[in-house]
Design a protein around this motif. Structure first.
Motif, PDB file in Angstrom:
ATOM      1  N   PHE A   1       7.191   5.438  -7.901  1.00 33.19           N
ATOM      2  CA  PHE A   1       5.837   6.140  -7.595  1.00 33.19           C
ATOM      3  C   PHE A   1       6.166   7.231  -6.620  1.00 33.19           C
ATOM      4  CE2 PHE A   1       2.775   6.607  -3.872  1.00 33.19           C
ATOM      5  CZ  PHE A   1       1.466   6.465  -4.690  1.00 33.19           C
ATOM      6  N   ALA A   2       7.011   7.465  -5.747  1.00 31.02           N
ATOM      7  CA  ALA A   2       7.191   8.547  -4.945  1.00 31.02           C
ATOM      8  C   ALA A   2       7.771   9.753  -5.809  1.00 31.02           C
ATOM      9  CB  ALA A   2       8.207   8.490  -4.014  1.00 31.02           C
ATOM     10  N   GLY A   3       8.584   9.555  -6.791  1.00 35.63           N
ATOM     11  CA  GLY A   3       9.152  10.659  -7.475  1.00 35.63           C
ATOM     12  C   GLY A   3       8.365  11.321  -8.845  1.00 35.63           C
TER      13      GLY A   3
ATOM     14  N   HIS B   1      -9.354   8.498  -1.704  1.00 32.54           N
ATOM     15  CA  HIS B   1      -9.234   9.441  -0.464  1.00 32.54           C
ATOM     16  C   HIS B   1     -10.065  10.660  -0.727  1.00 32.54           C
ATOM     17  CE1 HIS B   1      -6.353   6.508   1.126  1.00 32.54           C
ATOM     18  NE2 HIS B   1      -6.264   7.307   2.338  1.00 32.54           N
TER      19      HIS B   1
ATOM     20  N   VAL C   1       0.876  -1.217  -0.010  1.00 31.23           N
ATOM     21  CA  VAL C   1       0.009   0.157  -0.040  1.00 31.23           C
ATOM     22  C   VAL C   1       0.925   1.155  -0.134  1.00 31.23           C
ATOM     23  CG1 VAL C   1      -1.854   1.342   1.179  1.00 31.23           C
ATOM     24  CG2 VAL C   1      -1.813  -1.295   1.398  1.00 31.23           C
ATOM     25  N   VAL C   2       0.762   2.265  -1.091  1.00 33.23           N
ATOM     26  CA  VAL C   2       1.422   3.231  -1.099  1.00 33.23           C
ATOM     27  C   VAL C   2       0.437   4.566  -1.260  1.00 33.23           C
ATOM     28  CG1 VAL C   2       3.748   2.303  -1.955  1.00 33.23           C
ATOM     29  CG2 VAL C   2       1.803   3.093  -3.412  1.00 33.23           C
ATOM     30  N   LEU C   3       1.139   5.758  -0.884  1.00 27.73           N
ATOM     31  CA  LEU C   3       0.299   6.854  -0.906  1.00 27.73           C
ATOM     32  C   LEU C   3       1.008   8.063  -1.289  1.00 27.73           C
ATOM     33  CD1 LEU C   3      -2.664   7.694   1.539  1.00 27.73           C
ATOM     34  CD2 LEU C   3      -0.694   9.256   1.557  1.00 27.73           C
ATOM     35  N   LYS C   4       0.561   8.993  -1.794  1.00 27.64           N
ATOM     36  CA  LYS C   4       1.260  10.285  -1.965  1.00 27.64           C
ATOM     37  C   LYS C   4       0.507  11.573  -1.630  1.00 27.64           C
ATOM     38  CE  LYS C   4       3.166  11.009  -5.574  1.00 27.64           C
ATOM     39  NZ  LYS C   4       4.045  10.910  -7.051  1.00 27.64           N
ATOM     40  N   THR C   5       0.724  12.243  -0.830  1.00 25.06           N
ATOM     41  CA  THR C   5      -0.031  13.395  -0.247  1.00 25.06           C
ATOM     42  C   THR C   5      -0.059  14.586  -1.377  1.00 25.06           C
ATOM     43  OG1 THR C   5       1.970  14.431   0.841  1.00 25.06           O
ATOM     44  CG2 THR C   5       0.575  12.957   2.117  1.00 25.06           C
ATOM     45  N   THR C   6       0.662  14.577  -2.125  1.00 21.35           N
ATOM     46  CA  THR C   6       0.378  15.760  -3.329  1.00 21.35           C
ATOM     47  C   THR C   6       1.255  15.113  -4.650  1.00 21.35           C
ATOM     48  OG1 THR C   6       0.742  18.100  -3.979  1.00 21.35           O
ATOM     49  CG2 THR C   6       2.547  17.054  -2.774  1.00 21.35           C
ATOM     50  N   ASP C   7       1.697  16.093  -5.516  1.00 23.15           N
ATOM     51  CA  ASP C   7       2.028  15.601  -6.753  1.00 23.15           C
ATOM     52  C   ASP C   7       1.231  14.591  -7.644  1.00 23.15           C
ATOM     53  OD1 ASP C   7       4.328  16.960  -6.171  1.00 23.15           O
ATOM     54  OD2 ASP C   7       5.234  15.121  -5.109  1.00 23.15           O
TER      55      ASP C   7
ATOM     56  N   VAL D   1      -4.748  13.397  -3.110  1.00 22.70           N
ATOM     57  CA  VAL D   1      -4.059  12.577  -2.554  1.00 22.70           C
ATOM     58  C   VAL D   1      -4.252  11.191  -3.606  1.00 22.70           C
ATOM     59  CG1 VAL D   1      -4.258  10.632  -0.596  1.00 22.70           C
ATOM     60  CG2 VAL D   1      -4.218  12.890  -0.234  1.00 22.70           C
TER      61      VAL D   1
ATOM     62  N   THR E   1       8.723   1.575  -6.032  1.00 19.90           N
ATOM     63  CA  THR E   1       8.130   2.574  -4.952  1.00 19.90           C
ATOM     64  C   THR E   1       8.957   4.085  -5.229  1.00 19.90           C
ATOM     65  OG1 THR E   1       9.767   1.755  -3.417  1.00 19.90           O
ATOM     66  CG2 THR E   1       7.524   0.837  -3.135  1.00 19.90           C
ATOM     67  N   SER E   2      10.220   3.930  -5.542  1.00 24.91           N
ATOM     68  CA  SER E   2      10.793   5.020  -5.826  1.00 24.91           C
ATOM     69  C   SER E   2      10.090   5.826  -7.033  1.00 24.91           C
ATOM     70  CB  SER E   2      12.394   4.754  -6.331  1.00 24.91           C
ATOM     71  OG  SER E   2      13.081   6.031  -6.513  1.00 24.91           O
TER      72      SER E   2
ATOM     73  N   ASP F   1      -4.652  18.932  -7.418  1.00 26.48           N
ATOM     74  CA  ASP F   1      -3.732  18.168  -6.202  1.00 26.48           C
ATOM     75  C   ASP F   1      -4.721  17.484  -5.525  1.00 26.48           C
ATOM     76  OD1 ASP F   1      -2.042  18.150  -4.396  1.00 26.48           O
ATOM     77  OD2 ASP F   1      -2.064  19.993  -3.637  1.00 26.48           O
TER      78      ASP F   1
END
Lengths: 297, 297, 297, 297
Positions: free
Chosen positions: D210-212, D248, D150-156, D177, D207-208, D175
């Motif tokens: 996903f994050a970037g 979300h 489970v992964v989540l980003k708060t913005t981007d 989640v 995951t990197s 913008d």
């Protein structure tokens, strides 16, 4: 004649996620909040007169609004729960509130070798739990807890010299795999200075005790874990455990010409031993309703 | 100083299936049995001395053996539970036993237009539950219960005239869908003549009350269900309900030029209202530990 | 170089409940609808250009709106699915649609000895499933199915004379308990006259075959069930089964001085045999994508 | 006339735990193994003749015995699966084997500030999956995978400029989640040098990415994750994703006089968007049955 006994009601499992984006890096708090109210709610049961009923929809709205209004407090489930409980005991017809919170841990993801400010992965190992109970008199009880913490030791566990009756067939062992999924809840007789520091300290004490203890019974391990937690955290008055014995049965590989000296196990689902117990401080007051879910079953 | 508090232990979820094949047609009893023992088990916690510990493996063996030894009694969970409880209170160091049983219903399959003597389908609608609590003094408490009984009414349900605060936004309604998944447990102050007849009678009374009642609140429906059960079954001293309000939200179809006069709903998962309450007989003695799971949380 | 392969997307698990209240008694249709779209959606993957993306939110809205617009058709999941599939293949960039529906059965409650016009209980025995696959060319494939149908026979099941290797230790038996949880899906080469009549007929044929068949292997029972369904329903071209062998192990009670002639069993959870197979009509065309979930894993 | 189509059978969910106690510190491998066999099994279906049926009980025994016989190989699910698949294709009547393994990660516990040699905690974040498919011709296909990540980003994350129809009501956003629970499976066109090093590298790359990634659609994120994995791991020929869009929803707190600039969200359960897609290498051969579960539905 039938009469009304104890009642309680509220909203269960409000899944509120609070993002802190006014700072870098962002932070996140992920809660599942349940609220139960007791008080003067006889009329709605007997006649359907809802004049005194705060709707469960409003309970949900309150949880969500407080996730904003509480600001940084919503990051700490014990404090978030206390603020909610104090609010709901202010509703005139409420005499007792119980707030239960499950908090899901997240860890920060890496990107290009450094922690990313906005990306997270759910850390599924275990769930942090909180309950706050408050009465209109202003008395408050807070417990913290954990569920879903699965631990295992590959040795340092014996089980023998037990009572036998005509239904006993279990062989004694001086070396077995021991595993359990810890559910525990501890009552803070005195609040710690920092709730968010206290929780991981208790988990560390508990798992360190599990790891280091040479066990003659899961009951003994339970007592050791409880004792070490109480010793390390002077504010904790009582801790309760529910420890399913997740049986790992040594497989008989001899039909295939193989020895199995404690190497290959079947992890069974059911049935399981279930060991439950309490360790408390002998000089602490009674925990009152701290562990009482209210409905009593 | 840390000291040991309340403890209990046993085997949980023994999945025993009893087939009655000495008659035509065959019959089947399908139980999930959990046993919790309390008593003089301090030594195993403090020192790992297991001299007094009846192994949970032996508890499992006993449940399985009794499924044979109890004969027809194993068809009736309350009686099966009583026989197990009486056995375990005979273990010297045991002071209290709690037996919990989930019983899964099966219906007979048809073949060539007639009921088949050996074939069954699981009747998944709901699960029958039983608890027996017994102390060495010989006191016994039996509860029967149900879980997973999902009921719904398409009308005859209102909810309005409720208390409002600044967090209240819910609209009043005089016609809504009401649905819940009944978990209930009732204590037999006096045993019924026939346990296996009593259970379906309680379910029928409960669901008939749900169906026929014009509801102003789920709380009122709970009280009506409880009152009718106590009225119909004079031996039942107290009944407790846990009723999640499984919300069915009327969908707004107006953006698509459609009216929706109570026809299309979203069945939501979480959050849900949770309504809990007790109805008891005013001239009955206290239920004692009948509803007490033992560990208290 | 990395390139985009097959894709599909949509909204999963739209929980729509349709109440028919313009008649007495009321009726209810309770569906869990998932829609997957394939087509020309390369841009959104490669550049984030969403110009061709119908939002999954709109997919959800469409399902809900059709529950109203379809009128009585929403009572029949195969017809409801066809209407939805025909709509979505009208979206220009869509080339293939798959609609999957789980339909939950309800039974009418009784009140005062007669069926109540507005009250229902969920009939938890099993779930009816439907899939509709449609391409823009107008080809359509419909399957019906069932999941969660647990059946058991107390005798009339043997298992012996099997292949043995050095890892074989299983004893042969001429009398065992056989149980399985049926998941099945059947493709309608020709649509039946009445979908809502066809479904219970297939279930009855299947369970009657299970009951009446003297089984030498679960594989043989599977083939018998499939053969009887195809024989009874000439429009069905192919049926696929997934049958977990829910093992009931005869318990050895001899350590307790008890005989156990096929009476007391342990219902085990894992591992389980898993028997899967297809029965098809030899003169039917290929089922094409009827059973293809699209993503292929 | 009804005829038998494709079949397969085997033992599912063999829960075998391998402890390595001949070294310090101890190690542990925790697998859930399922085996499906296809081949010449017509007789058992048609006549109940089991002469060619390797029992599923023997399949279970084989898995358990190999956990011992395979030695260190049992620590690596891909290698363990290959050894099992090679064994089962040696059974004369078997033409194809599919071994599926779920591997549960454990982390070492600390005691007295240092890693303990015998104690572990389950690391619940995600489960490693493996499939090995082998035919009697000797062809082998191996996939590795993950589930429950489970992964989540708060913005981007943006979502706008999408196709609209009469059922579209979704507001555009620049913008939001974004969260998903990654299920992925990748096929090794060439085996990596070290399977146990390859797996965490893929997870890190995924995951990197996903994050970037600044996301305009979850589909675009999927493609980015797949592309980066294929770029980093030249032996991987194809990767498939199933990404539920765990919505979300930003809560409207304006009725309570509160602003909510992307801070408080409702984490909804159902329905959810479901985005599925494949990224493959354009110069790789066809993955054949690598992703094919066999029964095809």
């Amino acid at each position: 004649m039938p009469v009304l006994g104890h009642t309680q009601y509220g909203k269960a499992e409000v899944r509120v996620v609070r993002v802190y984006r006014d700072r870098e890096p962002h932070e996140i708090a992920d809660h599942n909040v349940s609220v139960a109210l007791s008080g003067d709610f006889t009329d709605t049961h007997l006649t359907g007169d809802n004049t005194r009923v705060l709707t469960t929809d409003a309970v949900k709205n309150t949880v969500n609004a407080f996730a904003k209004e509480a600001g940084d407090a919503a990051r700490t489930p014990e404090v978030f729960g206390l603020e909610l409980a104090r609010h709901f005991t202010g509703v005139p017809q409420v005499s007792r509130v119980r707030v239960g919170i499950e908090t899901y841990p997240w860890r920060r993801l890496e990107h290009a070798g450094t922690p990313h400010p906005h990306a997270f992965a759910r850390d599924g190992g275990h769930v942090r739990t909180t309950t706050v109970t408050r009465t209109t008199g202003g008395d408050e009880w807070v417990t913290s807890g954990v569920t879903g913490l699965v631990v295992l030791k590959t040795t340092d566990s014996e089980f023998h010299s037990f009572y036998t009756d005509r239904y006993t067939t279990l062989a004694e062992t001086t070396d077995r795999v021991m595993a359990t999924e810890v559910t525990a809840q501890w009552w803070h007789a005195e609040p710690p200075g920092d709730w968010n520091a206290s929780y991981p300290q208790v988990i560390d004490t508990m798992t360190s005790a599990f790891a280091g203890h040479h066990s003659l019974a899961l009951q003994q391990t339970l007592y050791e874990m409880g004792t070490q937690v109480l010793t390390a955290e002077p504010g904790i008055g009582e801790i309760r455990f529910s420890l399913p014995n997740k049986h790992h049965f040594l497989l008989d590989l001899s039909p295939f010409g193989l020895k199995n000296p404690g190497e290959v196990f079947h992890a069974d689902d059911r049935p399981y031993g279930l060991i439950e117990g309490t360790v408390r401080r002998d000089d602490t007051t009674d925990p009152g309703p701290a562990f009482d879910p209210g409905q009593g079953w």
